[in-house]
Design a protein around this motif. Structure first.
Motif, short mmCIF file in Angstrom:
data_model
loop_
_atom_site.label_atom_id
_atom_site.label_comp_id
_atom_site.label_asym_id
_atom_site.label_seq_id
_atom_site.Cartn_x
_atom_site.Cartn_y
_atom_site.Cartn_z
N GLU A 43 0.83 -1.21 0.00
CA GLU A 43 0.00 0.00 0.00
C GLU A 43 0.87 1.26 0.00
OE1 GLU A 43 -3.39 0.35 -0.15
OE2 GLU A 43 -3.50 -1.80 -0.52
N THR A 44 1.95 1.24 0.76
CA THR A 44 2.86 2.39 0.81
C THR A 44 3.51 2.62 -0.54
OG1 THR A 44 3.28 1.96 3.14
CG2 THR A 44 4.85 3.37 2.01
N ASN A 46 2.39 1.67 -3.49
CA ASN A 46 1.37 2.13 -4.44
C ASN A 46 1.02 3.60 -4.22
OD1 ASN A 46 1.26 -0.32 -5.75
ND2 ASN A 46 -0.43 -1.09 -4.50
N TYR A 47 1.03 4.05 -2.97
CA TYR A 47 0.74 5.46 -2.71
C TYR A 47 1.84 6.35 -3.28
CZ TYR A 47 -0.60 9.77 -0.44
OH TYR A 47 -0.98 11.06 -0.22
N THR A 50 1.36 6.48 -7.07
CA THR A 50 0.26 7.31 -7.55
C THR A 50 0.41 8.78 -7.16
OG1 THR A 50 -1.05 6.75 -5.60
CG2 THR A 50 -1.41 5.42 -7.60
N ASN A 51 1.25 9.06 -6.16
CA ASN A 51 1.47 10.44 -5.71
C ASN A 51 2.96 10.76 -5.73
OD1 ASN A 51 -1.34 11.07 -4.84
ND2 ASN A 51 -0.93 9.37 -3.45
N CYS A 54 5.90 13.23 -3.22
CA CYS A 54 5.38 13.48 -1.88
C CYS A 54 6.52 13.28 -0.88
CB CYS A 54 4.21 12.55 -1.56
SG CYS A 54 4.62 10.81 -1.46
N LEU A 59 3.48 11.45 3.27
CA LEU A 59 3.17 10.03 3.07
C LEU A 59 2.66 9.41 4.37
CD1 LEU A 59 3.37 7.34 1.40
CD2 LEU A 59 5.71 7.20 2.23
N ALA A 62 -0.87 10.71 5.20
CA ALA A 62 -1.90 10.17 4.30
C ALA A 62 -2.19 8.70 4.61
CB ALA A 62 -1.46 10.33 2.85
N MET A 63 -1.14 7.94 4.88
CA MET A 63 -1.34 6.51 5.16
C MET A 63 -1.93 6.31 6.56
SD MET A 63 -0.56 4.96 2.41
CE MET A 63 -0.33 3.26 2.84
N LYS A 66 -5.51 6.22 6.29
CA LYS A 66 -6.01 4.94 5.78
C LYS A 66 -5.97 3.85 6.84
CE LYS A 66 -4.89 5.47 0.89
NZ LYS A 66 -4.23 4.84 -0.25
#
Length: 173
Positions: A43-44, A46-47, A50-51, A54, A59, A62-63, A66
């Protein structure tokens, strides 16, 4: 008065209308309250993908929203940089590969090493300790007529050592 067993049997036979659709293999299924993902690393990554650009702090925040731990996510970003999966350019994070690959832990090999001969001290020769016979007694008069040097000059080495040991017991060190 009904027994507890009879009451439990009544409850077993009781059914609801919506139970039949949720019972594969005769078991009641509980609804999932969350998406079953526990791969914080993926997940980290992929973030970051997509961003791009950052920061690690952004980061982590934002995580955290989630549901992941901020410290774990920032630590993972640092590991990604060390592994070469992510680049840090002016504090901005960019992926260097298209897909996430699991982080490879360095191989730890535990070998029992024998101590080097250079480290060990050289063996010491055992020297026999000279002791005076127990009958040797030193008499010092009550009036100090001799200096310490004269007194030591009149003693044998063994007697002087005994005096030294006794003074050491009295004064310490």
């Amino acid at each position: 008065m009904p027994t507890l067993q009879l009451e439990l049997k009544k409850l077993e036979n009781l059914s609801f209308d919506d139970e039949e659709s949720e019972k594969p293999n005769g078991r009641t299924m509980l609804p999932h309250a969350f998406k079953p993902t526990n791969n914080v690393s993926r997940e980290t990554f992929n973030y970051i993908k997509t961003n791009p650009n950052c920061t690690r702090a952004a980061l982590g925040e934002a995580m955290e929203k989630k549901g992941f731990k901020k410290g774990s996510v920032i630590s993972l970003a640092t590991q990604f940089i060390r592994q070469g999966m992510v680049k840090n350019v002016n504090h901005g994070l960019f992926v260097t590969q298209d897909e996430y690959t699991p982080i490879k832990a360095p191989a730890k090999t535990f070998k029992h090493k024998k101590p080097s001969k250079d480290v060990l001290p050289p063996p010491q020769k055992k020297v026999a300790k000279a002791t005076a016979p127990s009958t040797s007694t030193i008499y010092i008069s009550g009036v100090n007529t001799q200096s310490a040097k004269e007194l030591l000059a009149s003693m044998s080495i063994i007697q002087a050592r005994e005096v030294y040991d006794e003074l050491k017991k009295i004064f310490g060190s």
